[in-house]
Design a protein around this motif. Structure first.
Motif, PDB file in Angstrom:
ATOM      1  N   THR A 102       0.911  -1.322  -0.025  1.00 13.66           N
ATOM      2  CA  THR A 102       0.042  -0.005   0.104  1.00 13.66           C
ATOM      3  C   THR A 102       0.892   1.250  -0.049  1.00 13.66           C
ATOM      4  N   GLY A 103       2.119   1.196  -0.363  1.00  9.60           N
ATOM      5  CA  GLY A 103       3.045   2.287  -0.206  1.00  9.60           C
ATOM      6  C   GLY A 103       3.339   2.969   1.139  1.00  9.60           C
ATOM      7  N   THR A 104       3.054   2.214   2.193  1.00 10.87           N
ATOM      8  CA  THR A 104       3.112   2.864   3.614  1.00 10.87           C
ATOM      9  C   THR A 104       4.272   2.946   4.029  1.00 10.87           C
ATOM     10  N   ILE A 105       5.195   1.878   3.682  1.00 13.36           N
ATOM     11  CA  ILE A 105       6.772   1.969   3.921  1.00 13.36           C
ATOM     12  C   ILE A 105       7.240   1.658   2.559  1.00 13.36           C
ATOM     13  N   LYS A 106       8.646   2.176   2.347  1.00 14.45           N
ATOM     14  CA  LYS A 106       9.298   1.931   1.160  1.00 14.45           C
ATOM     15  C   LYS A 106       9.789   0.349   0.981  1.00 14.45           C
ATOM     16  N   ARG A 107       9.843  -0.329   0.206  1.00 22.89           N
ATOM     17  CA  ARG A 107      10.505  -1.898   0.267  1.00 22.89           C
ATOM     18  C   ARG A 107      12.013  -1.604   0.292  1.00 22.89           C
ATOM     19  N   THR A 305     -12.544   6.746  35.446  1.00 21.81           N
ATOM     20  CA  THR A 305     -12.105   7.431  36.391  1.00 21.81           C
ATOM     21  C   THR A 305     -12.909   8.995  36.576  1.00 21.81           C
ATOM     22  N   GLY A 306     -13.487   9.124  35.588  1.00 17.63           N
ATOM     23  CA  GLY A 306     -14.467  10.713  35.692  1.00 17.63           C
ATOM     24  C   GLY A 306     -13.657  11.812  35.483  1.00 17.63           C
ATOM     25  N   GLN A 307     -12.260  11.599  35.056  1.00 19.26           N
ATOM     26  CA  GLN A 307     -11.416  12.790  34.883  1.00 19.26           C
ATOM     27  C   GLN A 307     -11.606  13.434  33.502  1.00 19.26           C
ATOM     28  N   ALA A 308     -11.216  14.687  33.475  1.00 21.12           N
ATOM     29  CA  ALA A 308     -11.481  15.323  32.192  1.00 21.12           C
ATOM     30  C   ALA A 308     -10.186  15.669  31.580  1.00 21.12           C
ATOM     31  N   TYR A 309      -9.985  15.769  30.259  1.00 21.65           N
ATOM     32  CA  TYR A 309      -8.748  16.046  29.706  1.00 21.65           C
ATOM     33  C   TYR A 309      -9.064  16.808  28.394  1.00 21.65           C
ATOM     34  N   ASP A 310      -8.015  17.784  27.911  1.00 20.10           N
ATOM     35  CA  ASP A 310      -8.097  18.418  26.603  1.00 20.10           C
ATOM     36  C   ASP A 310      -7.257  17.524  25.460  1.00 20.10           C
ATOM     37  N   VAL A 311      -7.935  17.429  24.183  1.00 16.92           N
ATOM     38  CA  VAL A 311      -7.332  16.745  23.380  1.00 16.92           C
ATOM     39  C   VAL A 311      -6.236  17.717  22.607  1.00 16.92           C
ATOM     40  N   LEU A 312      -4.935  17.415  23.121  1.00 21.99           N
ATOM     41  CA  LEU A 312      -3.786  18.403  22.544  1.00 21.99           C
ATOM     42  C   LEU A 312      -3.245  17.760  20.952  1.00 21.99           C
ATOM     43  N   ASP A 313      -3.684  16.706  20.674  1.00 16.55           N
ATOM     44  CA  ASP A 313      -3.105  16.234  19.528  1.00 16.55           C
ATOM     45  C   ASP A 313      -3.803  15.105  19.119  1.00 16.55           C
ATOM     46  N   VAL A 314      -4.271  14.642  17.891  1.00 15.27           N
ATOM     47  CA  VAL A 314      -5.049  13.626  17.468  1.00 15.27           C
ATOM     48  C   VAL A 314      -4.560  13.257  15.774  1.00 15.27           C
ATOM     49  N   GLY A 315      -4.606  11.916  15.596  1.00 14.66           N
ATOM     50  CA  GLY A 315      -3.913  11.721  14.324  1.00 14.66           C
ATOM     51  C   GLY A 315      -4.142  10.033  14.198  1.00 14.66           C
ATOM     52  N   PHE A 316      -3.273   9.606  13.209  1.00 12.68           N
ATOM     53  CA  PHE A 316      -3.227   8.157  13.288  1.00 12.68           C
ATOM     54  C   PHE A 316      -1.702   7.540  13.012  1.00 12.68           C
ATOM     55  N   MET A 317      -1.622   6.320  12.953  1.00 11.33           N
ATOM     56  CA  MET A 317      -0.212   5.759  12.766  1.00 11.33           C
ATOM     57  C   MET A 317      -0.205   5.324  11.416  1.00 11.33           C
ATOM     58  N   HIS A 318       0.993   5.890  10.734  1.00 13.04           N
ATOM     59  CA  HIS A 318       1.055   5.703   9.239  1.00 13.04           C
ATOM     60  C   HIS A 318       2.529   5.465   8.781  1.00 13.04           C
ATOM     61  N   PRO A 319       3.261   4.331   9.269  1.00  9.94           N
ATOM     62  CA  PRO A 319       2.784   3.655  10.874  1.00  9.94           C
ATOM     63  C   PRO A 319       3.508   4.509  11.901  1.00  9.94           C
ATOM     64  N   GLU A 320       4.244   5.639  11.564  1.00 12.14           N
ATOM     65  CA  GLU A 320       4.611   6.626  12.787  1.00 12.14           C
ATOM     66  C   GLU A 320       3.508   7.582  12.907  1.00 12.14           C
ATOM     67  N   LEU A 321       3.557   8.415  14.400  1.00 11.87           N
ATOM     68  CA  LEU A 321       2.427   9.369  14.641  1.00 11.87           C
ATOM     69  C   LEU A 321       2.436  10.086  13.136  1.00 11.87           C
ATOM     70  N   MET A 322       1.004  10.450  12.803  1.00 10.51           N
ATOM     71  CA  MET A 322       0.706  11.293  11.769  1.00 10.51           C
ATOM     72  C   MET A 322      -0.381  12.228  12.343  1.00 10.51           C
ATOM     73  N   PRO A 323      -0.082  13.492  12.592  1.00 12.98           N
ATOM     74  CA  PRO A 323      -1.407  14.219  13.167  1.00 12.98           C
ATOM     75  C   PRO A 323      -2.403  14.958  11.998  1.00 12.98           C
ATOM     76  N   THR A 324      -3.609  14.772  12.511  1.00 12.74           N
ATOM     77  CA  THR A 324      -4.673  15.149  11.473  1.00 12.74           C
ATOM     78  C   THR A 324      -5.450  16.119  11.869  1.00 12.74           C
ATOM     79  N   GLY A 325      -5.435  15.987  13.330  1.00 11.21           N
ATOM     80  CA  GLY A 325      -6.529  17.282  13.628  1.00 11.21           C
ATOM     81  C   GLY A 325      -7.873  16.634  14.133  1.00 11.21           C
TER      82      GLY A 325
END
Length: 620
Positions: A102-107, A305-325
């Protein structure tokens, strides 16, 4: 570069930083700043301070990285699948080939078994942690050329890590069941098939390694039919090493695996699959978005746990972390939310928007520790260093339980609970490799329950904690048992039955898969398999046996505490709990062994084995 110099000057002159950090640390920070032209990725340790304010380049950089528009992939264009198999049947190699296709990593770039990140995994050739990768693939679907988003999860194959497998399957709608064309169906293949079957996943059988001279795909198809009732014509024949037959795998995934079932118009619900600790970003959580959508900047709550958090970064693994927002319904990705420790990220938890109320998703069974062992520093003065190393390592491996304990012979140490023997071995190896810690470990034990004549019950994980001459009489003892699955060539059935009966096993099932292989199910006490059962089984079957177990109930048993005395003084680190019938033999063996290992002295040393106040063996 000007803004970096200004930033480092600001850092050096800042009175806040000089209060919080010694000047050497400030110098270290500024050197990091100068060395890193891309500063959007940099977070200062411990405080999660973002350096966005220092530099406007970061905004341009983040725009360049998010070139993928996830809104083009509605749930009907998403497929989530995992690869399951017995250990060493070629899962990670198959994952490599799919990433290359799928071209995610080079052969030829990067390392083989790309998703096996740990040094332990690379040395032993096994997968310990499940890894996720997102791939994009175009396929002619119902007459139109459509682009699909495929989430692949590579899972461990060993029995100790079946907890990782069950978590991975919760995020999937289908699974590739990989079977070695020469070895055939093995014990872990059976266990993983039933894990996927219970989760109602679509299963695609893949017969791998067909390039081997001993491969016999037709025999394997017959086994799949007789064991799992899978249609032989559905099986894909591949060789991940040579690439043969791989072009049919992804079309089969797209056509045979259903779309994620979530609703994009419902409020957000995410399943937390895994988490690990990153020096700069804090805790990174792997999540599957079941309903709704998640955007950067949202406020989320944890149902556990009922704790609240702010989403600072969001994305997917491609296969390294890739931010998409953004992450949309059915997608699997990562979230950085400023959690301080992985203890807050409870696996199987439901995360949702703070303004909404949702029905929590069904989680996972809490992890159950099967084997306990004491860990002590080889040098007593290294206790703090070992404590630090174990804290850091449990950040990334939350399935280990740790409590402090002390021993008169070995000093201060820890009592650790593991999922199995390989898990314990891998944990020791990671302590040595990643943190250079030298440890002494005590004999692995299992948790027992003792009942006294006054009706009180005591659960014992450390044999030294059981009093040798209690005030109350012990009226009953229980020990944990397991249901073991053993698959062996039929000529070894006799020796294996003898071994299991020696280990106090009870036969539950015995059948033949085909003319050459037998399938056996036994109920065995966990105590009998934790030390050397697997090695014995492999040696009497010339390495052909495959073995898998799952925990069963506690059973009543006649147990005693065996103490080892040196010059009349008990050594707590060598105490064991054992079945009464075996106590005499084991006591004699231990005493003879100690006589060989203890150096000769100028005076007599008596080495004794005792049950309560009764001496059962002695050497001088």
């Amino acid at each position: 570069m000007g803004c970096f110099n200004r930033a480092s000057k600001t850092l050096k002159s800042s009175k806040y930083v000089s209060l919080l950090y010694p000047s050497s640390k400030v110098a270290q920070f500024s050197s990091v700043f100068r060395a890193n032209p891309v500063c959007s990725r940099l977070r200062l340790p411990y405080f999660g301070w973002s350096t966005h304010s220092f530099c406007s380049h970061s905004r341009q950089y983040s725009k360049e990285t998010t070139s993928v528009d996830l809104t083009q992939y509605p749930p009907e264009n998403i497929r989530n699948f995992s690869i399951i198999a017995h250990v060493d049947h070629g899962k990670s190699t198959l994952a490599d080939r799919l990433l290359e296709l799928t071209g995610t990593i080079k052969r030829g770039h990067g390392q083989p078994q790309y998703l096996d990140k740990l040094q332990v995994e690379r040395e032993r050739g096994i997968t310990v942690k499940a890894q996720t990768a997102t791939m994009f693939h175009s396929h002619n679907f119902h007459g139109t050329d459509t682009s699909f988003l495929l989430n692949l999860i590579d899972t461990p194959g060993h029995v100790d890590f079946s907890y990782e497998v069950s978590r991975s399957l919760a995020a999937c709608q289908g699974a590739l069941l990989v079977v070695d064309a020469a070895q055939g169906v093995q014990a872990q293949t059976v266990a993983n098939f039933y894990l996927a079957f219970e989760s109602n996943l679509s299963i695609i059988p893949v017969i791998n390694k067909i390039d081997q001279p001993t491969a016999d795909p037709d025999r394997i198809k017959a086994q799949l039919k007789s064991m799992f009732d899978l249609d032989p014509s559905d099986a894909l024949l591949t060789s991940a090493k040579t690439g043969q037959g791989l072009e049919q795998v992804l079309p089969a995934v797209i056509e045979r695996i259903p779309r994620p079932p979530g609703k994009s118009c419902s409020p957000l619900r995410m399943l937390l699959l895994d988490s690990y600790y990153d020096e700069y970003k804090g805790v990174i959580c792997h999540v599957a978005v079941v309903d709704g959508a998640l955007h950067k900047g949202d406020k989320i709550l944890s149902a556990a746990t009922g704790q609240a958090y702010d989403v600072l970064d969001v994305g997917f693994m491609h296969p390294e972390l890739m931010p998409t927002g953004v992450l949309l319904t059915g997608q699997v990705g990562y979230v950085v939310s400023g959690m301080r420790s992985t203890k807050e990220a409870r696996v199987g938890d439901t995360l949702y928007h703070s303004r909404s109320t949702v029905e929590p998703l069904p989680g996972f069974k809490p992890v159950k520790h099967m084997v306990f062992s004491g860990l002590y520093p080889a040098d007593g003065s290294d206790f703090e260093a070992l404590n630090h190393a174990i804290e850091r390592l449990t950040c990334n491996d939350a399935s280990v339980s740790v409590s402090k304990e002390s021993s008169t012979a070995l000093g201060m140490g820890f009592r650790c609970g593991f999922l199995g023997l390989l898990h314990m071995d891998v944990f020791h190896q990671r302590l040595e490799q990643e943190y250079d810690a030298h440890v002494i470990s005590t004999v692995p034990t299992v948790p027992y329950i003792f009942e006294y004549s006054d009706g009180s019950k005591l659960q014992v994980q450390n044999p030294a904690a059981l009093p040798s001459n209690p005030k109350q009489r012990v009226t009953a003892c229980w020990e944990p048992t397991v249901t073991a699955t053993i698959i062996i060539p039929s000529e070894y059935v006799g020796p294996v039955i003898t071994l299991c009966s020696e280990r106090r096993g009870e036969q539950l099932e015995y059948s033949f898969i085909d003319s050459q292989r037998a399938f056996m199910k036994y109920r065995l006490p966990l105590r009998e398999i934790v030390v050397d059962f697997y090695n014995e089984l492999k040696s009497i079957t010339s390495g052909y046996a495959s073995f898998d177990y799952e925990d069963a109930d506690y059973q009543a048993s006649d147990l005693v505490k065996l103490d080892i005395l040196l010059n009349g003084q008990p050594v707590d680190a060598m105490a064991t709990i054992i079945h009464k019938l075996k106590a005499q033999r084991v006591g004699r063996e231990l005493v003879e062994k100690l006589k060989k290992f203890i150096d000769r002295q100028m005076f007599e040393i008596t080495v004794q084995a005792a049950i309560g106040s009764k001496i059962i063996a002695r050497e001088t």
